[in-house]
Design a protein around this motif. Structure first.
Motif, PDB file in Angstrom:
ATOM      1  N   ASP A   1       0.961 -10.789  -0.213  1.00  0.00           N
ATOM      2  CA  ASP A   1       2.407 -11.067  -0.293  1.00  0.00           C
ATOM      3  C   ASP A   1       2.670 -12.434  -0.920  1.00  0.00           C
ATOM      4  O   ASP A   1       3.603 -12.604  -1.713  1.00  0.00           O
ATOM      5  CB  ASP A   1       3.040 -11.004   1.101  1.00  0.00           C
TER       6      ASP A   1
ATOM      7  N   VAL B   1       2.197 -12.161  -4.675  1.00  0.00           N
ATOM      8  CA  VAL B   1       3.340 -11.511  -5.324  1.00  0.00           C
ATOM      9  C   VAL B   1       4.517 -12.480  -5.422  1.00  0.00           C
ATOM     10  O   VAL B   1       5.217 -12.534  -6.445  1.00  0.00           O
ATOM     11  CB  VAL B   1       3.737 -10.217  -4.568  1.00  0.00           C
ATOM     12  N   ASN B   2       4.732 -13.269  -4.375  1.00  0.00           N
ATOM     13  CA  ASN B   2       5.814 -14.265  -4.413  1.00  0.00           C
ATOM     14  C   ASN B   2       5.548 -15.316  -5.503  1.00  0.00           C
ATOM     15  O   ASN B   2       6.462 -15.735  -6.223  1.00  0.00           O
ATOM     16  CB  ASN B   2       5.950 -14.955  -3.055  1.00  0.00           C
TER      17      ASN B   2
ATOM     18  N   GLY C   1       6.417 -13.938  -8.784  1.00  0.00           N
ATOM     19  CA  GLY C   1       7.867 -13.969  -8.989  1.00  0.00           C
ATOM     20  C   GLY C   1       8.326 -15.324  -9.507  1.00  0.00           C
ATOM     21  O   GLY C   1       9.151 -15.400 -10.428  1.00  0.00           O
TER      22      GLY C   1
ATOM     23  N   LEU D   1       4.919  -3.169  -7.770  1.00  0.00           N
ATOM     24  CA  LEU D   1       5.500  -4.324  -8.454  1.00  0.00           C
ATOM     25  C   LEU D   1       6.826  -3.974  -9.128  1.00  0.00           C
ATOM     26  O   LEU D   1       7.722  -4.818  -9.224  1.00  0.00           O
ATOM     27  CB  LEU D   1       4.511  -4.884  -9.482  1.00  0.00           C
TER      28      LEU D   1
ATOM     29  N   ARG E   1       9.010  -1.951  -7.908  1.00  0.00           N
ATOM     30  CA  ARG E   1      10.037  -1.987  -6.856  1.00  0.00           C
ATOM     31  C   ARG E   1      10.553  -3.411  -6.671  1.00  0.00           C
ATOM     32  O   ARG E   1      11.707  -3.612  -6.292  1.00  0.00           O
ATOM     33  CB  ARG E   1       9.466  -1.445  -5.541  1.00  0.00           C
ATOM     34  N   ARG E   2       9.713  -4.393  -6.947  1.00  0.00           N
ATOM     35  CA  ARG E   2      10.096  -5.796  -6.776  1.00  0.00           C
ATOM     36  C   ARG E   2      10.700  -6.372  -8.066  1.00  0.00           C
ATOM     37  O   ARG E   2      11.710  -7.088  -8.018  1.00  0.00           O
ATOM     38  CB  ARG E   2       8.850  -6.599  -6.367  1.00  0.00           C
TER      39      ARG E   2
END
Length: 683
Positions: free
Chosen positions: A452, A455-456, A459, A493, A495-496
């Motif tokens: 997580d 992934v952040n 971003g 990914l 979805r994000r």
């Protein structure tokens, strides 16, 4: 044409006794379709059985062979439960013979009450009783093989069955003339070839016999390469002596590194000879191979010849074309690109330009050596990412000219000893120096439990205008594997991050794959989720982050190649290696080295040490030499020795025409290293 003496070995495996349709299918799953395949299917280990006439607590953990008599069947009521047979030795001591997954009827038939059997297996302690799980059975009084070979198996085969088939295969093997130099054979204490084959199957621990077989295979490979080199050198080519006029016009914003300047001099010297150049250019990611290749292309054009550059993918070919046109802007040189997708008038115009000589340099995929493509005067061929092409493709392109010079390039750092195995027919240049100003890639190892956070961080990277690769080992979920799939990761990914996430993998159609990579190169997508197809791919300077999932499952050389996708623009680039929770010592050492080193050649040598040559020369290098018999831990030493012996054969002992050469010719056919030589001889 294969010598008749080898025909018994190259017969179908079905000639062996006991190979019916079912066994043939099981052998086929192991790619053992001929007698020679069975003979060369060597044991990977062995089991030592200790003969005993009494069960003893001291033997727990050992593999024993003992005569036992079944006394009672204890069948589980649950279909998934074990079936146990209580048996006694001749002193009345009890042991439980345990089977999982078999039917009760099968176990009762296998071990009838009161009928003695020779039982072999590992003696274990289960609770208060002794136990042997899935023992091997034979009749009492049968000769005991205290050491039994362990073979790679497929469903429907046992170690004993394969050993029996191998024994038959070896019996069909003829006595062959000796191809090893007599002095070398005596020094190593090696047996004759056929004796070595029999000894390895009879005793898998026989290191001397195994080394002899491994040497034979490596020697055949080295002889084939030496013959290719000799044949290429013997062709009447043409000297390409450039006058420097085009290179003088080239305005570079930087000086060549010492390694680049040295390599250009080596290439210039080769091109000035009538014998065709056959040179491999090894350079780590970012070491400047493309600039060296550009200099070689210019030398050829200065000498009045045409040059061609072969790339493995369309997108890489077009990228090379754009880079070259930018570099050569303002020079009186015509550069064209040709791929399989070029059709109609554009293709016809390119073909005409090649035929009349108005095109000086052609860049493209395999389409550039198709029959319809003709050159007025092809003098130099440059092959990029050499390991993606086989010898046959190289020869087809060389046949387009009058023995043109060949420069092969690879960004895959190869240990020095293995360079001889894969490119033994070539002279080798190494770019072992990085251009100034290129920053090392910052590499971090992160536990997958922190996914997580990663992934952040991705971003934030996208929000700052950056791009990133996300690499996964598999294409789709598999029940047999817990590896993350590229498709599943892309969906997560997306979805994000929505449409900013692209996907590319090996099962996509070429045009779909190229479109996905082109969208990423143009900045239309910010994240490219991919399998290892991006190992050799587009140059995207804005991509400064790469995440490699399950990095502990990759080899060092592959991790280094993937990491090289970033670090191509200004600023610091980062490689995140996501690791699993449980790491083997090898995986831990591999990831630690990736974290501390950006030196591809050091990494390649360490990869060889950690993994062994057989695995390193496995599927990733499938266009090159693969060894079935050579022990991985001895491969490097055997290659160096065989390289010298093959040169002796060619240069001192008369090649294939001498007395030892006749034996070496048989070795070429036996180890199936004859195809490239035959193709080259056929023109």
């Amino acid at each position: 044409m294969r010598p008749d003496i080898l025909n018994p070995l190259f017969a179908e495996a079905t000639v062996l006794s006991g190979v019916g349709p079912a066994v043939a299918k099981a052998l086929e799953r192991l790619r053992l379709t001929r007698v020679v395949d069975v003979a060369f299917h060597l044991p990977t280990g062995w089991v030592d059985r200790i003969p005993r006439d009494e069960l003893m607590q001291a033997d727990v953990g050992r593999t024993i062979a003992i005569d036992l008599t079944p006394r009672d069947h204890r069948i589980s009521r649950s279909p998934r439960g074990p079936s146990r047979v209580q048996a006694t030795d001749r002193h009345g001591n009890y042991v439980s013979l345990t089977y999982f997954g078999g039917s009760s009827g099968y176990v009762k038939k296998l071990l009838p009450i009161g009928e003695p059997k020779r039982v072999s297996g590992r003696l274990d302690q289960y609770g208060q009783e002794l136990q042997i799980v899935h023992p091997e059975l034979s009749d009492v009084g049968e000769p005991l093989r205290e050491r039994e070979a362990i073979y790679p198996l497929s469903e429907g085969l046992t170690h004993r069955r394969l050993a029996a088939l191998a024994e038959q295969a070896v019996a069909r093997a003829p006595v062959l003339p000796e191809w090893i130099d007599a002095g070398l054979k005596a020094k190593r204490g090696w047996p004759d070839w056929r004796e070595a084959l029999a000894r390895v199957h009879a005793d898998p621990a026989d290191a001397v016999a195994r080394a002899r077989l491994g040497y034979d295979e490596v020697f055949a490979n080295q002889v084939a390469m030496a013959l290719v080199r000799q044949s290429t050198r013997a062709r009447k080519g043409r000297a390409l002596a450039g006058d420097g006029r085009l290179r003088d016009l080239l305005k570079l914003p930087y000086d060549l590194t010492g390694a680049q300047a040295r390599t250009v001099r080596e290439i210039e010297g080769d091109l000035a000879q009538a014998a065709p150049m056959l040179r491999l250019l090894q350079g780590d990611v970012g070491s400047g191979k493309t600039l060296v290749a550009t200099m070689a292309l210019l030398i050829a054009v200065e000498a009045g010849a045409q040059a061609a550059l072969l790339a493995p993918t369309e997108i890489l070919a077009r990228q090379h074309g754009e880079t070259l046109k930018r570099t050569l802007a303002g020079l009186p040189i015509e550069v064209a690109v040709l791929t399989g997708r070029d059709k109609g008038r554009a293709r016809e115009a390119t073909l005409m330009g090649l035929a009349d000589g108005s095109i000086d340099i052609l860049i493209g995929t395999h389409a550039i050596f198709q029959e319809a493509v003709g050159y007025r005067d092809l003098g130099l061929v440059v092959v990029d990412e050499q390991h993606r092409f086989g010898v046959g493709e190289r020869l087809m392109l060389q046949a387009k000219g009058k023995a043109p010079h060949l420069l092969a390039m690879t960004a895959t750092p190869i240990p020095r000893t293995l360079t001889l195995a894969q490119y033994g027919e070539m002279d080798v240049s190494r770019l072992d120096e990085m251009p100034p100003g290129r920053e090392p890639i910052e590499t971090r190892v992160v536990s997958e439990e922190r996914l997580d956070e990663v992934v952040n961080a991705l971003g934030r990277h996208l929000a700052d205008g950056g791009q990133a690769y996300w690499v996964c080992p598999l294409v789709e979920e598999s029940e047999k594997s817990d590896l993350a799939a590229a498709e599943a990761r892309a969906e997560a990914l997306q979805r994000r991050f929505g449409e900013r996430v692209g996907l590319v993998h090996g099962r996509m159609k070429p045009e779909e794959k190229d479109a996905a990579m082109a969208a990423f190169a143009a900045g239309r997508t910010g994240v490219l989720v991919a399998t290892t197809v991006i190992e050799v791919g587009v140059d995207v300077p804005n991509a400064r982050l790469i995440v490699i999932e399950h990095a502990d499952r990759f080899g060092l050389a592959q991790l280094h190649q993937l990491r090289g996708r970033v670090g191509r623009g200004g600023g610091t680039s980062v490689c995140l290696l996501l690791r699993g929770a449980a790491l083997s010592e090898t995986s831990r050492a591999r990831l630690a080295l990736m974290r501390e080193s950006n030196d591809g050649f050091r990494i390649a040598e360490e990869d060889l040490r950690l993994r062994g040559g057989g695995e390193w020369l496995g599927t990733r290098q499938s266009g090159e030499a693969n060894f079935r018999l050579a022990p991985p831990d001895q491969l490097a030493e055997l290659i160096a020795c065989a390289h010298d012996d093959a040169r002796l054969l060619i240069e001192r002992d008369g090649g294939l025409d001498g007395s030892r050469g006749a034996a070496a010719r048989i070795a070429l056919y036996l180890f199936e290293r004859d195809a490239g030589v035959q193709m080259l001889r056929g023109g």
